[in-house]
Design a protein around this motif. Sequence first.
Motif, mmCIF file in Angstrom:
data_model
loop_
_atom_site.group_PDB
_atom_site.id
_atom_site.type_symbol
_atom_site.label_atom_id
_atom_site.label_comp_id
_atom_site.label_asym_id
_atom_site.label_seq_id
_atom_site.Cartn_x
_atom_site.Cartn_y
_atom_site.Cartn_z
ATOM 1 N N UNK A 93 0.895 -1.078 0.011
ATOM 2 C CA UNK A 93 -0.069 0.030 -0.031
ATOM 3 C C UNK A 93 0.919 1.276 0.035
ATOM 4 N N UNK A 94 1.777 1.200 0.954
ATOM 5 C CA UNK A 94 2.830 2.491 1.009
ATOM 6 C C UNK A 94 3.678 2.563 -0.641
ATOM 7 N N UNK A 95 3.924 1.341 -1.042
ATOM 8 C CA UNK A 95 4.549 1.571 -2.260
ATOM 9 C C UNK A 95 3.669 2.349 -3.363
ATOM 10 N N UNK A 96 2.332 1.887 -3.293
ATOM 11 C CA UNK A 96 1.272 2.152 -4.483
ATOM 12 C C UNK A 96 0.991 3.869 -4.098
ATOM 13 N N UNK A 97 0.905 4.011 -2.990
ATOM 14 C CA UNK A 97 0.669 5.698 -2.693
ATOM 15 C C UNK A 97 1.786 6.484 -2.923
ATOM 16 N N UNK A 98 3.013 6.124 -2.581
ATOM 17 C CA UNK A 98 4.072 6.741 -2.931
ATOM 18 C C UNK A 98 4.192 7.163 -4.262
ATOM 19 N N UNK A 99 3.748 6.417 -5.224
ATOM 20 C CA UNK A 99 3.809 6.502 -6.795
ATOM 21 C C UNK A 99 2.782 7.533 -7.214
ATOM 22 N N UNK A 100 1.782 7.716 -6.471
ATOM 23 C CA UNK A 100 0.806 8.628 -6.495
ATOM 24 C C UNK A 100 1.261 10.025 -5.902
ATOM 25 N N UNK A 101 1.842 9.845 -4.893
ATOM 26 C CA UNK A 101 2.424 11.391 -4.319
ATOM 27 C C UNK A 101 3.466 11.978 -5.035
ATOM 28 N N UNK A 102 4.182 11.101 -5.702
ATOM 29 C CA UNK A 102 5.417 11.549 -6.618
ATOM 30 C C UNK A 102 4.822 11.595 -8.059
ATOM 31 N N UNK A 103 3.673 11.325 -8.516
ATOM 32 C CA UNK A 103 3.073 11.843 -9.634
ATOM 33 C C UNK A 103 2.423 13.274 -9.347
ATOM 34 N N UNK A 104 2.041 13.226 -8.203
ATOM 35 C CA UNK A 104 1.437 14.913 -7.672
ATOM 36 C C UNK A 104 2.457 15.688 -7.049
ATOM 37 N N UNK A 105 3.541 15.591 -7.235
ATOM 38 C CA UNK A 105 4.755 16.160 -6.335
ATOM 39 C C UNK A 105 4.528 17.511 -6.040
ATOM 40 N N UNK A 106 4.225 18.234 -7.259
ATOM 41 C CA UNK A 106 3.969 19.843 -7.321
ATOM 42 C C UNK A 106 2.958 20.068 -6.286
ATOM 43 N N UNK A 107 1.788 19.459 -6.264
ATOM 44 C CA UNK A 107 0.727 19.851 -5.364
ATOM 45 C C UNK A 107 1.124 19.540 -4.026
ATOM 46 N N UNK A 108 1.797 18.370 -3.912
ATOM 47 C CA UNK A 108 2.115 18.194 -2.207
ATOM 48 C C UNK A 108 3.204 19.167 -1.849
ATOM 49 N N UNK A 109 3.923 19.772 -2.666
ATOM 50 C CA UNK A 109 5.058 20.714 -2.176
ATOM 51 C C UNK A 109 4.521 21.848 -1.521
ATOM 52 N N UNK A 110 3.147 22.109 -1.973
ATOM 53 C CA UNK A 110 2.515 23.419 -1.333
ATOM 54 C C UNK A 110 2.196 23.263 0.063
ATOM 55 N N UNK A 111 2.144 21.623 0.364
ATOM 56 C CA UNK A 111 1.860 21.427 2.007
ATOM 57 C C UNK A 111 3.170 20.874 2.566
ATOM 58 N N UNK A 112 4.198 21.273 2.092
ATOM 59 C CA UNK A 112 5.370 20.933 2.783
ATOM 60 C C UNK A 112 5.851 19.590 2.686
#
Length: 230
Positions: free
Chosen positions: A20-39
């Motif tokens: 599950x972690x590995x799968x979700x990490x792939x999504x977080x990296x896909x959306x990295x720009x959006x996550x950066x706004x949240x630190x």
Amino acid sequence: MKKKEVVRGYNFSDGKLVTTVNAKIAFVRRDAAAFTEFGITAAMVDELESKTNLFSEGVTDVELVSDQTEATGTKDALANQLQEAIRGVMSRVVLKYEDNTAKYKKFGTEALSKQSDAQFLVVASRVFRVGTDMLPDLGAHGLTAAMLNNLKAIRDDLEQELISMNLKISDRDIEQESRVEGGNAIYTTLVKYTNTGQSIWASKNVAKYNDYVIYNTDSGEDPESPENPV
């Protein structure tokens, strides 16, 4: 103050946590720009991945149980050998002293099979000691110093195996606690990131919102839709 028992914060298996972690990490990296706004930075995601990989490579409870079971089997085999050795001595003692006499009772072998491990070791030591003292009288009935020394050797081996078994039990308890704590830390971080992902896409993209959903069930799947993948 006694430490509280550590309880797993997720209901699915450790293997499911890792996938599950590995799968979700792939999504977080896909959306990295959006996550950066949240630190939430790439370095933080890399750290979660590294911790998860170490967790995945750690010793599992299956291995620890196997080690413990093997030690218990060895202990039981030695206990059976020791019982046989004690009975071999007592079958000769009873030829010299009837079982209701003080000298027979001095060996203290009543209810031998019902003794705890610790009591059994004490009984074995007593049989060796008393048997050695009475050897001049019991030699005529076949008891020898070699038989008593063999009994003592088995008794000492059993004591060492009991120590080894107890250490393995303790090691398993420690490793289990450490593993639960490690898994909980990973899961807590995962939930923070997936909650952030859901916040990002809640009003923008349903499919991407669903990418960050975690079902905290035994299977890790939607309880209402068993075939629905995480």
